[in-house]
Design a protein around this motif. Structure first.
Motif, PDB file in Angstrom:
ATOM      1  N   SER A   1      10.890  -4.728   6.701  1.00 23.37           N
ATOM      2  CA  SER A   1      10.191  -4.050   5.328  1.00 23.37           C
ATOM      3  C   SER A   1      11.062  -4.199   4.466  1.00 23.37           C
ATOM      4  N   PHE A   2      12.172  -4.473   4.510  1.00 26.25           N
ATOM      5  CA  PHE A   2      13.177  -4.542   3.269  1.00 26.25           C
ATOM      6  C   PHE A   2      13.120  -3.448   2.255  1.00 26.25           C
ATOM      7  N   GLY A   3      12.501  -2.000   2.874  1.00 26.60           N
ATOM      8  CA  GLY A   3      12.401  -0.762   1.914  1.00 26.60           C
ATOM      9  C   GLY A   3      13.336  -0.066   1.719  1.00 26.60           C
ATOM     10  N   PRO A   4      13.471   1.171   0.864  1.00 22.71           N
ATOM     11  CA  PRO A   4      12.137   0.955  -0.170  1.00 22.71           C
ATOM     12  C   PRO A   4      12.137   0.251  -0.971  1.00 22.71           C
ATOM     13  N   PHE A   5      11.075   0.132  -1.682  1.00 16.88           N
ATOM     14  CA  PHE A   5      10.818  -1.021  -3.050  1.00 16.88           C
ATOM     15  C   PHE A   5      10.408  -0.331  -4.265  1.00 16.88           C
ATOM     16  N   ARG A   6      10.748  -0.517  -5.317  1.00 11.78           N
ATOM     17  CA  ARG A   6       9.955  -0.028  -6.618  1.00 11.78           C
ATOM     18  C   ARG A   6       8.577  -0.481  -6.839  1.00 11.78           C
ATOM     19  N   MET A   7       7.636   0.288  -7.363  1.00 15.62           N
ATOM     20  CA  MET A   7       6.607  -0.091  -7.735  1.00 15.62           C
ATOM     21  C   MET A   7       6.537  -1.275  -8.466  1.00 15.62           C
ATOM     22  N   SER A   8       7.258  -1.425  -9.518  1.00 13.63           N
ATOM     23  CA  SER A   8       7.279  -2.223 -10.613  1.00 13.63           C
ATOM     24  C   SER A   8       7.538  -3.761  -9.670  1.00 13.63           C
TER      25      SER A   8
ATOM     26  N   ILE B   1       2.235  -0.139 -15.727  1.00 16.23           N
ATOM     27  CA  ILE B   1       2.495   0.892 -14.779  1.00 16.23           C
ATOM     28  C   ILE B   1       3.195   2.294 -15.849  1.00 16.23           C
ATOM     29  N   ASP B   2       2.622   3.426 -15.674  1.00 14.05           N
ATOM     30  CA  ASP B   2       3.163   4.496 -16.567  1.00 14.05           C
ATOM     31  C   ASP B   2       4.231   4.955 -15.908  1.00 14.05           C
ATOM     32  N   MET B   3       4.566   4.982 -14.435  1.00 13.88           N
ATOM     33  CA  MET B   3       5.503   5.737 -14.103  1.00 13.88           C
ATOM     34  C   MET B   3       6.145   4.618 -12.896  1.00 13.88           C
ATOM     35  N   ASP B   4       7.483   4.111 -13.019  1.00 14.59           N
ATOM     36  CA  ASP B   4       7.915   3.434 -11.895  1.00 14.59           C
ATOM     37  C   ASP B   4       8.723   4.549 -11.080  1.00 14.59           C
ATOM     38  N   PHE B   5       8.313   4.037  -9.604  1.00 14.73           N
ATOM     39  CA  PHE B   5       9.132   4.988  -8.523  1.00 14.73           C
ATOM     40  C   PHE B   5       9.417   4.257  -7.388  1.00 14.73           C
ATOM     41  N   GLN B   6      10.068   4.585  -6.400  1.00 13.66           N
ATOM     42  CA  GLN B   6      10.529   3.869  -5.071  1.00 13.66           C
ATOM     43  C   GLN B   6       9.449   4.575  -4.263  1.00 13.66           C
ATOM     44  N   THR B   7       9.212   3.354  -3.244  1.00 14.34           N
ATOM     45  CA  THR B   7       8.093   3.769  -2.085  1.00 14.34           C
ATOM     46  C   THR B   7       8.504   3.139  -0.712  1.00 14.34           C
ATOM     47  N   LYS B   8       8.415   3.756   0.246  1.00 16.49           N
ATOM     48  CA  LYS B   8       8.418   3.297   1.569  1.00 16.49           C
ATOM     49  C   LYS B   8       7.169   2.917   2.177  1.00 16.49           C
TER      50      LYS B   8
END
Length: 420
Positions: free
Chosen positions: A263-270, A297-304
């Motif tokens: 999965s290489f996570g977590p990743f940023r949405m960007s 993208i209004d707000m960048d964030f990390q996601t698993k």
């Protein structure tokens, strides 16, 4: 024998290419010291970079490069009427010593061990270059009676060696990072595909469980009514289906483990949006379509939850590409609204009829047919809806004759990991 011969020939061809490129690169030069042909050229940079990019036998590469480079310089110098062929050979022979010793140092230091340690790699190669330059200068002192270097000359040698070495390491690291990103993107795509397959498999396992229970219930009914042969046949069928379920469980466990490990996570949405845009741009080019992508993208964030998000966004974007005939625009936007993340995928393709918008997420729905008129499986959007549901969200679609928009609303806490 034939395979080994091909590998040897390919390696030899690569070495000759290194030698030729190095000889040409060495002619792009500056000559810092008076009364000598000693030079700082691009030859060392070319030689080092080429041996980094592809595993190369250093010693053989150094010997052939020294011969080709010396011959190349002798040919150029021989055009000067005042210099004889013998004088030209002795004039450039020290350069041959440089490349042989430089290759020997790289071999002894085994620099390939430090490919992913740029600081150590740069320092070791700079050290190799300084040693080789000093050997070349000593050779010139013995052969051409050139005055040996002073302290400030040595400092110049060291500074140039460090500059050239870390320049090559920087270029190589950039190439390496680009290759790593490509591999990560490929593995993410594979991971998202496998993730969707686990949903299919899990759904099938639930069906198998229901069928097994029904088969066993049929066995009991037939047995109670005195149909011994038929009841045993029903029991046998139920047992066989149960074996299929156990096999499916093993496959499901294996795929789930692969998806989790890769999965290489977590990743940023960007980052995910970049992969989605890049991959689908290639898909549109493959179909011969001219697609302009607008990503915001209004707000960048990390996601698993990057695997699920990648799977559903790739599906929606690919559908949008297929809905556009020749050229068009696809917009992918991510916004935050109160406690939710809203993801929209819009296209200006042929659209969806109003009557179909209510059934578009049902299994079996499709508007895609192949050249023979056979319908596609129509399971893509149903599983997009299932992926969204698994993220505790919901998906809607709006379409007219000009635009189609899929809107996904997911709770922020479900997909966001860490700070924005």
């Amino acid at each position: 024998m034939h395979s080994k011969y091909l590998i040897s020939r390919a390696s030899l061809t690569w070495i000759f290419l290194i030698a030729i490129f190095t000889a040409i690169g060495s002619e792009i030069k500056i000559m810092p010291f008076a009364n000598t042909t000693f030079r700082f050229g691009l030859g060392t940079i070319v030689f080092f970079l080429c041996t980094l990019l592809k595993p190369t036998p250093f010693i053989l590469a150094g010997i052939i490069t020294s011969i080709v480079t010396t011959a190349f310089r002798v040919i150029i110098t021989s055009t000067t009427p005042d210099v004889s062929l013998i004088d030209s050979i002795f004039l450039h022979l020290p350069a041959a010593a440089f490349y042989i010793l430089f290759a020997l140092c790289l071999q002894i230091l085994n620099i390939h061990r430090y490919r992913e340690k740029p600081l150590m790699l740069g320092l070791l190669v700079a050290f190799s270059e300084v040693i080789s330059n000093l050997a070349e200068q000593l050779f010139r002192f013995l052969v051409n009676s050139y005055t040996f270097l002073l302290v400030h000359d040595l400092l110049i040698l060291l500074a140039v060696a460090l500059l050239r070495s870390f320049f090559v390491v920087g270029v190589y690291s950039s190439i390496l990072i680009a290759e790593q990103k490509k591999r990560v993107q490929e593995m993410l795509t594979i991971g998202s595909d496998l993730y969707v397959e686990t949903l299919y498999l899990k759904k099938s396992m639930n069906h198998i469980e229901t069928i097994t229970a029904s088969g066993f219930d049929l066995y009991r009914q037939l047995k109670s009514q005195g149909y011994r042969t038929e009841s045993l046949q029903a029991l046998h069928i139920a047992q066989e289906i149960h074996e299929v379920k156990k096999d499916s469980q093993r496959i499901y466990a294996g795929i789930s483990k692969i998806v989790g490990e890769k999965s290489f996570g977590p990743f940023r949405m960007s980052e995910l949006l970049h992969y989605i845009e890049d991959g689908n741009r290639k898909y549109s080019e493959l179909l011969g379509k001219e697609i302009h992508f607008k990503v915001s993208i209004d707000m960048d964030f990390q996601t698993k939850e990057h695997i699920a998000l990648l799977a559903l966004l790739n599906n929606l974007t690919a559908n949008a590409i297929e809905a556009i005939e020749d050229q068009g625009v696809i917009s992918i936007a991510i916004k935050q609204q109160l406690d939710d993340i809203v993801i929209t995928v819009c296209d200006n393709g042929k659209g969806i009829s109003q009557g179909d918008t209510t059934i578009i997420f049902e299994p079996g729905y499709t508007t895609k047919y192949n050249m023979e008129g056979v319908a596609a499986t129509g399971i893509g959007l149903s599983h997009v809806a299932e992926l969204v549901n698994k993220l505790n969200g919901f998906i809607t679609v709006e379409s007219n004759n000009q635009n189609t928009m899929f809107k996904i609303t997911v709770p922020t806490q479900t997909i966001q990991t860490g700070e924005t």
